[in-house]
Every structure is written in structure tokens, then in C-alpha cells.
Design a protein around this motif. Structure first.
Motif, PDB file in Angstrom:
ATOM      1  N   VAL A 161       0.918  -1.156  -0.013  1.00 15.64           N
ATOM      2  CA  VAL A 161       0.000   0.053  -0.163  1.00 15.64           C
ATOM      3  C   VAL A 161       0.916   1.082   0.007  1.00 15.64           C
ATOM      4  N   GLU A 162       0.319   2.298  -0.435  1.00 18.49           N
ATOM      5  CA  GLU A 162       0.720   3.857  -0.404  1.00 18.49           C
ATOM      6  C   GLU A 162      -0.074   4.341   0.835  1.00 18.49           C
ATOM      7  N   HIS A 163       0.510   4.701   1.822  1.00 18.88           N
ATOM      8  CA  HIS A 163      -0.326   5.127   2.987  1.00 18.88           C
ATOM      9  C   HIS A 163       0.041   6.624   3.089  1.00 18.88           C
ATOM     10  N   TRP A 164      -1.163   7.478   3.112  1.00 19.21           N
ATOM     11  CA  TRP A 164      -0.907   8.853   3.374  1.00 19.21           C
ATOM     12  C   TRP A 164      -1.117   9.221   4.681  1.00 19.21           C
ATOM     13  N   ASN A 165      -0.114   9.755   5.416  1.00 20.50           N
ATOM     14  CA  ASN A 165      -0.142  10.300   6.886  1.00 20.50           C
ATOM     15  C   ASN A 165      -0.806  11.727   6.617  1.00 20.50           C
ATOM     16  N   ARG A 166      -1.825  11.790   7.357  1.00 23.84           N
ATOM     17  CA  ARG A 166      -2.579  13.095   7.135  1.00 23.84           C
ATOM     18  C   ARG A 166      -2.042  14.222   7.992  1.00 23.84           C
ATOM     19  N   SER A 167      -1.555  13.881   9.336  1.00 21.86           N
ATOM     20  CA  SER A 167      -0.851  14.689  10.158  1.00 21.86           C
ATOM     21  C   SER A 167       0.500  15.243   9.600  1.00 21.86           C
ATOM     22  N   ARG A 168       1.371  14.466   8.899  1.00 21.75           N
ATOM     23  CA  ARG A 168       2.410  15.068   8.007  1.00 21.75           C
ATOM     24  C   ARG A 168       2.327  15.239   6.650  1.00 21.75           C
ATOM     25  N   ASP A 169       1.428  15.064   6.150  1.00 24.38           N
ATOM     26  CA  ASP A 169       1.004  15.252   4.645  1.00 24.38           C
ATOM     27  C   ASP A 169       2.034  14.594   3.938  1.00 24.38           C
ATOM     28  N   GLU A 170       2.284  13.376   4.247  1.00 20.16           N
ATOM     29  CA  GLU A 170       3.238  12.586   3.579  1.00 20.16           C
ATOM     30  C   GLU A 170       2.952  11.168   3.063  1.00 20.16           C
ATOM     31  N   ILE A 171       3.438  10.498   2.054  1.00 12.91           N
ATOM     32  CA  ILE A 171       3.234   9.098   1.611  1.00 12.91           C
ATOM     33  C   ILE A 171       4.233   8.179   1.824  1.00 12.91           C
ATOM     34  N   THR A 172       4.028   7.282   2.344  1.00 14.16           N
ATOM     35  CA  THR A 172       5.154   5.765   2.702  1.00 14.16           C
ATOM     36  C   THR A 172       4.651   4.699   1.829  1.00 14.16           C
ATOM     37  N   THR A 173       5.467   4.040   1.489  1.00 18.61           N
ATOM     38  CA  THR A 173       4.900   2.649   0.778  1.00 18.61           C
ATOM     39  C   THR A 173       5.432   1.285   1.797  1.00 18.61           C
ATOM     40  N   ARG A 174       4.301   0.738   2.055  1.00 22.05           N
ATOM     41  CA  ARG A 174       4.353  -0.374   3.206  1.00 22.05           C
ATOM     42  C   ARG A 174       3.865  -1.640   2.736  1.00 22.05           C
ATOM     43  N   ASN A 175       4.349  -2.878   3.074  1.00 21.58           N
ATOM     44  CA  ASN A 175       3.975  -4.133   3.076  1.00 21.58           C
ATOM     45  C   ASN A 175       2.908  -4.416   4.449  1.00 21.58           C
ATOM     46  N   LEU A 176       1.925  -4.839   4.446  1.00 20.08           N
ATOM     47  CA  LEU A 176       1.007  -5.261   5.419  1.00 20.08           C
ATOM     48  C   LEU A 176       0.483  -6.397   5.407  1.00 20.08           C
ATOM     49  N   SER A 177       0.297  -6.981   6.631  1.00 22.85           N
ATOM     50  CA  SER A 177      -0.281  -8.226   6.932  1.00 22.85           C
ATOM     51  C   SER A 177      -1.572  -7.896   7.379  1.00 22.85           C
ATOM     52  N   PRO A 178      -2.621  -7.812   6.498  1.00 20.08           N
ATOM     53  CA  PRO A 178      -3.855  -7.476   7.232  1.00 20.08           C
ATOM     54  C   PRO A 178      -4.542  -8.447   8.063  1.00 20.08           C
TER      55      PRO A 178
END
Length: 325
Positions: A161-178
Motif C-alpha cells: 500500500v501507499e499510505h497517506w499520513n494526514r498529520s504530516r501530509d506525506e506518503i509512505t510505501t508499506r507491506n501489510l499483513s491484514p
């Protein structure tokens, strides 16, 4: 349960068992034998229920051969609050679905819900018109990404996923195990093991701006660990509780708050002057502060000092925005 509700329980037992012992009725109804016998006599005499006692079988049963008597019909019984909410919520959710592959499959369910709402002589349209379910602050969600989240969750695959951090207004790419999808306060959240941070995290579903299902098998976290992490503290922000918030509500606001459930482990106390003290565990102050602030001057944060200081900073910042008026 009231008497009308007991009539329905008696009717159900008689329709599902050949002969019902009196002990089964008393256990299901939680009433005395005298009350039960009065209910049976009322159903026989006033509602014309063909209920007979069979000594050999040791129980009561419906005499279906007695067809010559007056028509038997139970009195109207309205839905409980939970039942009405469940029916209307299901109907509303199905009505919001856009036409697609599920339409033909859902039509019979919608028809059945409408007939249930009309059980007691009121049209489904009238019930829906007169009883309203209101959503507050519902955020928009990309359907395609949500489908991928659900697919990976149930097939036990990882997500990129590409996760948008609203507090810092930045996007990080992560692998997640849902691990779980959670619907909370009208919005969806994904509980997952984050391989980037090497820990459990909760993600607002609409902040996952790119989602792809990976072939890698997802890590499974035991339910006990998930429950301890996500259910221990206040609100959607997970983690072991760091503090216990002690909140004192005015006597006026106490009339509402003492009936509210803020947390499974909350502790409430009525004070001699009519005020109400509520204690709740929390790990992250953000959501708790929002809920405290909606009560305005009717609530005081008693402790901890860190929460009092954070609330004061927020109130001071609000005051500065309006001080020039």
C-alpha cells in the motif's frame, strides 16, 4: 420481558417442540409457575390459542385438530431498538449499493427486509420515512481498494500500500499483513501488521491511496494479542493504556454521560453535588480530546496533568483565533 413478549416465546416453543414440559417454559420465560399459568389461560381464553396439556407426554402442545374454534392470532409486538436498527441499517446499506453483479442476489434479501418491516401493519416505506439513521462524518472510500483489502484479508495474503499520513501530509510505501477490517463511527479501518514498522497498526481505509494484493502469505497474529492491543485503550487508537483519564461532568451533562459507554473498562461515579466522574483508559489522547471538547465547559479534566495541559493548549489556540472579534 413483558407479557406480549412472553406470548411469543410460548408460541415459539409450542411450534418447535411436540410437547413442551412446564420446566422448559419457566426456564425460557424466567417467571413463576403461577405467572406462566395465567399467561396460558389468557392465551386460551382471550387469544383462542388451542393449547392443551398432555399428561402422558408430560407437556403442553398445540391441538391442530381443533379447527372449529375461533381464529388464533398473537397481538402485535413492535421491534426492540436493536432489532429495528439492524433491519433499517441492513436495508439502508443494501439500498446504497450501486447496480452490479450483486443486484440480482440482493433483491430477494431486500424484499425480505421490507416484509419484516411490514410485519406489524406498517409499510416499509413509512417506517423508513419516519425512522431515520444518520451518519456523521462519513468519509469517501475508493471501492476498488476496499475490495482488494477484503480479498487479501480473507485469503490471508499481504498487501502493498501507499499510505497517506494526514498529520504530516506525506506518503509512505508499506507491506501489510491484514488482520481485521473494523467499521467504527461510520468509517472503515484496517488493522494490520506493518512490515515497515515491525508492529501492529490501524489504518483509516481512505488513507490507503494505492493498494495491491501480493502473493506472499500474511502473518497471522493471535486473537488474544489483537484484542489486547486494539481493545485495551480508548477509541480507535490502539496500544496498551498509558494513562487513566478522570473526567468530571457538570450535573446537567451528567444526565446524558452516565448512560454512555465510552470504554469497556470505564468506571463511573456519581458525586454528592450531582456531578459525574468518568474514568477511562487511553493510550493516545487525540480521539479522547475530541470527545471531551464536544462537552465544552460542562467537563473538567481532573487528571492526568498531561491531558489537562494538552487540552489547555488546544483551548488557548482556539481563543487566539477569536480574540480579535
Amino acid at each position: 420481558m413483558n407479557r406480549s413478549e412472553r406470548f411469543y416465546v410460548i408460541d415459539k416453543l409450542l411450534r418447535t417442540q411436540r410437547a413442551v414440559p412446564i420446566e422448559d417454559f419457566l426456564a425460557a420465560l424466567e417467571v413463576s409457575q403461577a405467572t406462566f399459568k395465567r399467561d396460558i389461560e389468557y392465551m386460551r381464553d382471550r387469544l383462542h390459542a388451542p393449547i392443551v396439556w398432555d399428561r402422558a407426554a408430560g407437556g403442553y402442545f398445540f391441538d391442530h385438530l381443533n379447527l372449529g374454534g375461533p381464529h388464533y392470532e398473537l397481538p402485535g409486538l413492535w421491534f426492540s431498538a436493536k432489532e429495528l436498527f439492524a433491519l433499517l441499517a441492513a436495508q439502508k446499506l443494501l439500498g446504497d449499493i450501486e447496480p452490479g453483479v450483486l443486484a440480482a442476489h440482493l433483491a430477494p434479501i431486500q424484499s425480505r427486509l421490507a416484509s419484516l418491516l411490514e410485519t406489524f401493519g406498517h409499510s416499509s416505506a413509512e417506517v423508513s420515512h419516519r425512522v431515520r439513521l444518520l451518519s456523521i462524518a462519513k468519509r469517501q472510500l475508493e471501492p476498488r481498494y476496499f475490495a482488494d483489502m477484503a480479498s487479501a484479508l480473507l485469503s490471508r495474503q499481504q498487501l502493498k500500500v501507499e499510505h497517506w499520513n494526514r498529520s504530516r501530509d506525506e506518503i509512505t510505501t508499506r507491506n501489510l499483513s491484514p488482520q481485521r477490517l473494523v467499521h467504527y463511527r461510520d468509517n472503515w479501518y484496517l488493522d494490520a501488521w506493518c512490515h515497515l514498522r515491525d508492529g501492529l497498526r490501524s489504518f483509516a481505509a481512505e488513507t490507503l491511496v494505492r493498494v495491491a494484493v501480493l502473493p506472499e502469505v500474511a502473518i497471522d497474529i493471535p486473537d488474544e494479542t489483537l484484542n489486547a492491543h486494539y481493545a485495551a485503550a480508548y477509541g480507535i487508537f490502539a496500544g496498551a493504556p498509558r494513562e487513566i483519564a478522570s473526567l468530571i461532568f457538570s450535573a446537567e451533562r451528567a444526565r446524558w454521560v452516565r448512560y454512555e459507554r465510552w470504554h469497556a473498562d470505564q468506571c463511573g461515579e456519581d458525586l454528592p453535588d450531582g456531578r459525574y466522574r468518568l474514568k477511562v483508559p487511553y493510550s493516545d489522547e487525540r480521539e479522547l480530546l475530541m470527545d471531551v471538547m464536544r462537552h465544552g465547559a460542562h467537563v473538567v479534566v481532573e487528571e492526568p496533568h498531561s491531558l489537562r495541559r494538552r487540552l489547555k493548549e488546544e483551548v488557548d489556540a482556539m481563543f487566539l483565533k477569536y480574540s480579535g472579534d
